[in-house]
Design a protein around this motif. Structure first.
Motif, short mmCIF file in Angstrom:
data_model
loop_
_atom_site.label_atom_id
_atom_site.label_comp_id
_atom_site.label_asym_id
_atom_site.label_seq_id
_atom_site.Cartn_x
_atom_site.Cartn_y
_atom_site.Cartn_z
N ARG A 171 -3.51 9.92 1.22
CA ARG A 171 -4.56 10.42 0.34
C ARG A 171 -4.19 10.23 -1.13
N GLU A 172 -2.94 10.48 -1.46
CA GLU A 172 -2.51 10.33 -2.85
C GLU A 172 -2.52 8.87 -3.30
N LEU A 173 -2.30 7.94 -2.37
CA LEU A 173 -2.34 6.52 -2.74
C LEU A 173 -3.71 6.11 -3.27
N GLN A 174 -4.75 6.76 -2.77
CA GLN A 174 -6.11 6.38 -3.19
C GLN A 174 -6.34 6.66 -4.68
N ARG A 175 -5.47 7.45 -5.30
CA ARG A 175 -5.61 7.73 -6.73
C ARG A 175 -5.17 6.55 -7.60
N LEU A 176 -4.38 5.65 -7.02
CA LEU A 176 -3.87 4.51 -7.78
C LEU A 176 -4.89 3.38 -7.82
N THR A 177 -4.78 2.56 -8.84
CA THR A 177 -5.60 1.35 -8.93
C THR A 177 -4.86 0.20 -8.26
N LEU A 178 -5.45 -0.35 -7.22
CA LEU A 178 -4.82 -1.45 -6.51
C LEU A 178 -5.10 -2.75 -7.25
N GLU A 179 -4.04 -3.39 -7.74
CA GLU A 179 -4.20 -4.61 -8.53
C GLU A 179 -4.06 -5.88 -7.70
N GLY A 180 -3.51 -5.79 -6.52
CA GLY A 180 -3.34 -6.98 -5.68
C GLY A 180 -2.37 -6.71 -4.55
N GLN A 181 -2.21 -7.71 -3.71
CA GLN A 181 -1.28 -7.58 -2.60
C GLN A 181 -0.88 -8.97 -2.13
N ASP A 182 0.27 -9.05 -1.48
CA ASP A 182 0.64 -10.30 -0.82
C ASP A 182 1.24 -10.00 0.54
N SER A 215 0.45 -2.07 -8.13
CA SER A 215 -0.31 -1.18 -9.02
C SER A 215 0.50 -0.99 -10.29
N GLU A 216 -0.18 -1.04 -11.42
CA GLU A 216 0.45 -0.85 -12.72
C GLU A 216 1.62 -1.82 -12.92
N GLY A 217 1.42 -3.05 -12.45
CA GLY A 217 2.40 -4.09 -12.68
C GLY A 217 3.67 -3.99 -11.85
N ARG A 218 3.66 -3.21 -10.81
CA ARG A 218 4.85 -3.08 -9.96
C ARG A 218 4.43 -2.97 -8.50
N THR A 219 5.43 -3.08 -7.60
CA THR A 219 5.18 -2.89 -6.18
C THR A 219 5.15 -1.39 -5.90
N ALA A 220 3.99 -0.89 -5.51
CA ALA A 220 3.81 0.54 -5.29
C ALA A 220 4.10 0.94 -3.85
N VAL A 221 3.87 0.04 -2.91
CA VAL A 221 4.03 0.33 -1.48
C VAL A 221 4.45 -0.96 -0.78
N VAL A 222 5.30 -0.83 0.22
CA VAL A 222 5.63 -1.94 1.12
C VAL A 222 5.31 -1.51 2.55
N SER A 223 4.56 -2.35 3.24
CA SER A 223 4.22 -2.11 4.64
C SER A 223 4.94 -3.13 5.51
N VAL A 224 5.57 -2.66 6.58
CA VAL A 224 6.16 -3.53 7.59
C VAL A 224 5.48 -3.20 8.92
N ALA A 225 4.58 -4.06 9.35
CA ALA A 225 3.78 -3.82 10.55
C ALA A 225 4.23 -4.77 11.66
#
Length: 254
Positions: A171-182, A215-225
């Motif tokens: 829920r708290e992640l939704q407060r951030l602006t997602l700038e991109g992903q790879d 987000s904000e020019g940095r890696t905010a989250v890493v997912s390993v699925a």
């Protein structure tokens, strides 16, 4: 499922038998239905059980059948697409997200993940474990690594532990602006913990999809699925681009 004459078929018996059984799966069986035992199937088709096993193994490799411990051989659901494009952007936990949160713990991430997050080697992060299921069967397990700095407003009172805390982090992640992903995709082998959750044997083939969210020019989250290789297939976005790495070489393919 009817019988068939296999003696005059020029291709290997098990390969033709695989085709016949595959056609029957489409017309005579429902997803999740248990197939007759090997003895009955071998007698019905007039083949040795070794030939039958070869055909069933091929169908399992193709994702048409699943061998479930304590249940038997069942008809597999259609393969689920794993979107590896980066054209659609939304945070984990968004309304369109089908993953279900299971648990959350504070842990030191693997060294490779810590480097992507630019955290100290001994710094703990929130590790959110989630599961993805289709037709009631687990097909993927995920660990989301979220530094405390990405969810500064997370309250231990509102989200004390377990799935409740996992939902709080999402829920708290939704407060951030997602700038991109790879994303990066590689073939791997199921570790003991993932194999147990995915109802597979340790070492079973899996697809490992690593996603970085910015987000904000940095890696905010890493997912390993970790996806079951027998139930999933890769799908691509509009560009159709896939990055292929081979040792030290890199090239683009469409």
């Amino acid at each position: 499922m009817g019988t068939t004459q296999l003696e005059t078929v020029p291709e290997p018996k098990y390969w033709h038998l695989k085709t016949v059984i595959g056609e029957a799966l489409d017309s005579d069986f429902a997803v999740g239905e248990i197939l007759p035992n090997e003895r009955d199937l071998a007698a019905r088709f007039g083949v040795a059980r070794a030939t039958l096993r070869q055909a069933l193994e091929q169908l399992e490799l193709e994702g048409r059948l699943q061998r479930r411990r304590g249940v038997g051989t069942t008809v597999a659901p259609p393969r689920m697409g794993v979107d590896v494009s980066t054209s659609t952007h939304y945070w984990p936990g968004a309304p369109r997200d089908a993953w279900q949160p299971v648990d959350c713990a504070n842990t030191v991430p693997p060294a490779a993940v810590a480097r992507m997050l630019d955290t100290e080697s001994d710094e703990t992060v929130h590790a959110v474990r989630r599961m993805l299921a289709t037709h009631g069967q687990p097909v993927a397990a995920e660990l989301l690594y979220v530094p405390a700095g990405s969810v500064p407003e997370l309250s231990a009172i509102d989200a004390p532990s377990g799935a409740t805390r996992a939902r709080g982090v999402l829920r708290e992640l939704q407060r951030l602006t997602l700038e991109g992903q790879d994303r990066a995709v590689e073939l791997g082998s199921a570790r003991a913990d993932d194999a147990k959750e995915l109802d597979r044997l340790p070492g079973a083939p899996v697809l490992v999809v690593t996603t970085r969210y910015f987000s904000e020019g940095r890696t905010a989250v890493v997912s390993v699925a970790t996806y079951r290789a027998d139930t999933c297939r890769l799908t691509f976005g509009d560009s159709g681009d896939l990055e292929i790495r081979h040792h030290s070489q890199e090239r683009r393919a469409s």
